[in-house]
Design a protein around this motif. Structure first.
Motif, PDB file in Angstrom:
ATOM      1  N   ALA A  83       4.863   7.377   4.014  1.00 42.59           N
ATOM      2  CA  ALA A  83       4.422   7.346   5.413  1.00 42.59           C
ATOM      3  C   ALA A  83       3.212   6.428   5.572  1.00 42.59           C
ATOM      4  O   ALA A  83       3.067   5.753   6.600  1.00 42.59           O
ATOM      5  N   GLU A  84       2.361   6.378   4.566  1.00 40.22           N
ATOM      6  CA  GLU A  84       1.193   5.494   4.608  1.00 40.22           C
ATOM      7  C   GLU A  84       1.606   4.023   4.480  1.00 40.22           C
ATOM      8  O   GLU A  84       0.874   3.131   4.916  1.00 40.22           O
ATOM      9  N   PHE A  85       2.771   3.767   3.887  1.00 40.85           N
ATOM     10  CA  PHE A  85       3.272   2.398   3.787  1.00 40.85           C
ATOM     11  C   PHE A  85       3.857   1.913   5.110  1.00 40.85           C
ATOM     12  O   PHE A  85       3.936   0.714   5.353  1.00 40.85           O
ATOM     13  N   GLN A  86       4.299   2.829   5.959  1.00 43.38           N
ATOM     14  CA  GLN A  86       4.980   2.461   7.206  1.00 43.38           C
ATOM     15  C   GLN A  86       4.261   1.347   7.976  1.00 43.38           C
ATOM     16  O   GLN A  86       4.880   0.354   8.333  1.00 43.38           O
ATOM     17  N   PRO A  87       2.951   1.458   8.235  1.00 44.61           N
ATOM     18  CA  PRO A  87       2.299   0.398   9.019  1.00 44.61           C
ATOM     19  C   PRO A  87       2.194  -0.949   8.290  1.00 44.61           C
ATOM     20  O   PRO A  87       1.984  -1.972   8.931  1.00 44.61           O
ATOM     21  N   LEU A  88       2.358  -0.944   6.980  1.00 48.57           N
ATOM     22  CA  LEU A  88       2.242  -2.189   6.216  1.00 48.57           C
ATOM     23  C   LEU A  88       3.531  -3.009   6.220  1.00 48.57           C
ATOM     24  O   LEU A  88       3.501  -4.218   5.970  1.00 48.57           O
ATOM     25  N   ILE A  89       4.665  -2.356   6.469  1.00 48.68           N
ATOM     26  CA  ILE A  89       5.962  -3.019   6.362  1.00 48.68           C
ATOM     27  C   ILE A  89       6.315  -3.649   7.712  1.00 48.68           C
ATOM     28  O   ILE A  89       6.995  -3.063   8.535  1.00 48.68           O
ATOM     29  N   THR A  90       5.825  -4.864   7.922  1.00 48.47           N
ATOM     30  CA  THR A  90       6.034  -5.566   9.193  1.00 48.47           C
ATOM     31  C   THR A  90       6.453  -7.004   8.939  1.00 48.47           C
ATOM     32  O   THR A  90       6.209  -7.564   7.870  1.00 48.47           O
ATOM     33  N   LYS A  91       7.068  -7.602   9.944  1.00 49.76           N
ATOM     34  CA  LYS A  91       7.448  -9.013   9.846  1.00 49.76           C
ATOM     35  C   LYS A  91       6.213  -9.898   9.777  1.00 49.76           C
ATOM     36  O   LYS A  91       6.236 -10.955   9.149  1.00 49.76           O
ATOM     37  N   GLU A  92       5.132  -9.457  10.411  1.00 48.94           N
ATOM     38  CA  GLU A  92       3.894 -10.234  10.357  1.00 48.94           C
ATOM     39  C   GLU A  92       3.383 -10.324   8.921  1.00 48.94           C
ATOM     40  O   GLU A  92       2.908 -11.367   8.480  1.00 48.94           O
ATOM     41  N   LEU A  93       3.495  -9.227   8.189  1.00 47.35           N
ATOM     42  CA  LEU A  93       3.072  -9.237   6.791  1.00 47.35           C
ATOM     43  C   LEU A  93       3.972 -10.156   5.973  1.00 47.35           C
ATOM     44  O   LEU A  93       3.502 -10.932   5.157  1.00 47.35           O
ATOM     45  N   ARG A  94       5.276 -10.084   6.216  1.00 48.85           N
ATOM     46  CA  ARG A  94       6.210 -10.971   5.508  1.00 48.85           C
ATOM     47  C   ARG A  94       5.802 -12.431   5.683  1.00 48.85           C
ATOM     48  O   ARG A  94       5.824 -13.214   4.753  1.00 48.85           O
ATOM     49  N   ASP A  95       5.409 -12.796   6.887  1.00 47.30           N
ATOM     50  CA  ASP A  95       5.068 -14.180   7.181  1.00 47.30           C
ATOM     51  C   ASP A  95       3.780 -14.632   6.511  1.00 47.30           C
ATOM     52  O   ASP A  95       3.493 -15.825   6.467  1.00 47.30           O
ATOM     53  N   LYS A  96       2.994 -13.699   5.980  1.00 49.93           N
ATOM     54  CA  LYS A  96       1.755 -14.064   5.295  1.00 49.93           C
ATOM     55  C   LYS A  96       2.016 -14.546   3.865  1.00 49.93           C
ATOM     56  O   LYS A  96       1.158 -15.172   3.263  1.00 49.93           O
ATOM     57  N   ASN A 108      13.915  -8.006   2.178  1.00 53.29           N
ATOM     58  CA  ASN A 108      14.777  -6.942   1.673  1.00 53.29           C
ATOM     59  C   ASN A 108      14.151  -5.566   1.951  1.00 53.29           C
ATOM     60  O   ASN A 108      14.842  -4.629   2.334  1.00 53.29           O
ATOM     61  N   ILE A 109      12.840  -5.464   1.762  1.00 54.71           N
ATOM     62  CA  ILE A 109      12.143  -4.209   2.066  1.00 54.71           C
ATOM     63  C   ILE A 109      12.259  -3.910   3.559  1.00 54.71           C
ATOM     64  O   ILE A 109      12.534  -2.780   3.962  1.00 54.71           O
ATOM     65  N   LEU A 110      12.065  -4.936   4.400  1.00 65.32           N
ATOM     66  CA  LEU A 110      12.167  -4.755   5.850  1.00 65.32           C
ATOM     67  C   LEU A 110      13.554  -4.270   6.264  1.00 65.32           C
ATOM     68  O   LEU A 110      13.686  -3.350   7.072  1.00 65.32           O
ATOM     69  N   LEU A 111      14.588  -4.905   5.715  1.00 63.60           N
ATOM     70  CA  LEU A 111      15.958  -4.508   6.052  1.00 63.60           C
ATOM     71  C   LEU A 111      16.222  -3.060   5.658  1.00 63.60           C
ATOM     72  O   LEU A 111      16.810  -2.293   6.419  1.00 63.60           O
ATOM     73  N   SER A 112      15.794  -2.697   4.479  1.00 67.57           N
ATOM     74  CA  SER A 112      15.971  -1.332   4.013  1.00 67.57           C
ATOM     75  C   SER A 112      15.222  -0.363   4.910  1.00 67.57           C
ATOM     76  O   SER A 112      15.723   0.703   5.267  1.00 67.57           O
ATOM     77  N   HIS A 113      14.025  -0.735   5.304  1.00 63.93           N
ATOM     78  CA  HIS A 113      13.186   0.077   6.168  1.00 63.93           C
ATOM     79  C   HIS A 113      13.871   0.284   7.525  1.00 63.93           C
ATOM     80  O   HIS A 113      13.949   1.402   8.028  1.00 63.93           O
ATOM     81  N   GLU A 114      14.399  -0.795   8.102  1.00 68.17           N
ATOM     82  CA  GLU A 114      15.085  -0.705   9.394  1.00 68.17           C
ATOM     83  C   GLU A 114      16.359   0.133   9.281  1.00 68.17           C
ATOM     84  O   GLU A 114      16.646   0.953  10.155  1.00 68.17           O
ATOM     85  N   GLN A 115      17.123  -0.046   8.208  1.00 68.65           N
ATOM     86  CA  GLN A 115      18.338   0.743   8.016  1.00 68.65           C
ATOM     87  C   GLN A 115      18.003   2.225   7.891  1.00 68.65           C
ATOM     88  O   GLN A 115      18.675   3.070   8.468  1.00 68.65           O
ATOM     89  N   PHE A 116      16.957   2.529   7.140  1.00 72.85           N
ATOM     90  CA  PHE A 116      16.553   3.917   6.961  1.00 72.85           C
ATOM     91  C   PHE A 116      16.140   4.528   8.289  1.00 72.85           C
ATOM     92  O   PHE A 116      16.548   5.633   8.637  1.00 72.85           O
TER      93      PHE A 116
END
Length: 136
Positions: A83-96, A108-116
Motif C-alpha cells: 500500500a505504501e508503494f501505491q503512490p510511487l507507481i506512476t507514469k510520471e515516475l516511469r518517465d524519470k 511492466n510494473i504499471l501494467l500489472s498494477h493497473e490489471q490488479f
C-alpha cells in the motif's frame, strides 16, 4: 498491486543500477521502500530461490518469483508495504528513468498494477473481467 511483478521489476531496475541513472533523484523516496521489500521477502521466505538471489544480488527468475511469493501475498506486513508503494507507481515516475530498459521494466510494473486494480474493482462489483497477459 501484484507482488511478483513489482518484485521482479524493481529487482531488474536495482540490478542494473537504473535508480542512479534517473533524471531526478528518486532514491530518497523509493530506495528505502525497495530495500524494505527485499528484506521482507528474505525474512519471510529465507529458503526460497528468490530470497537467496536477492541476498546474493543475483538476477531473479520471473517464474520462480511468482512461485516463491505466492504463499505470502496476503501477509499483513506485506500488504501494508505494498500500500505504501501505491503512490510511487506512476507514469510520471516511469518517465524519470533515462534508459529504455528501465522504462520497460517499470512499464511492466504499471501494467500489472493497473490489471490488479481493475480486477479488484471488477470483483468488488461481481463483474467479469479480462486478464491481459504480458508477452515479453
Amino acid at each position: 498491486m501484484k507482488l511478483d511483478s513489482l518484485l521482479w521489476g524493481l529487482a531488474k531496475i536495482v540490478e542494473n543500477g537504473e535508480l542512479k541513472k534517473t533524471k531526478e533523484n528518486i532514491l530518497d523516496e523509493a530506495s528505502p521502500k525497495i530495500q524494505e521489500l527485499f528484506g521482507l521477502i528474505q525474512r519471510k521466505l529465507p529458503q526460497t530461490k528468490t530470497a537467496k538471489s536477492l541476498a546474493a544480488r543475483q538476477s531473479l527468475d520471473r517464474m520462480q518469483v511468482a512461485i516463491d511469493v505466492e504463499p505470502i501475498e496476503k501477509d499483513p506486513e506485506l500488504v501494508k508495504l505494498l500500500a505504501e508503494f501505491q503512490p510511487l507507481i506512476t507514469k510520471e515516475l516511469r518517465d524519470k528513468f533515462e534508459t529504455e530498459a528501465a522504462k520497460a521494466w517499470f512499464e511492466n510494473i504499471l501494467l500489472s498494477h493497473e490489471q490488479f486494480n481493475n480486477r479488484s474493482q471488477a470483483n468488488q462489483f461481481n463483474v467479469p473481467h479480462v486478464t491481459l497477459t504480458n508477452r515479453y
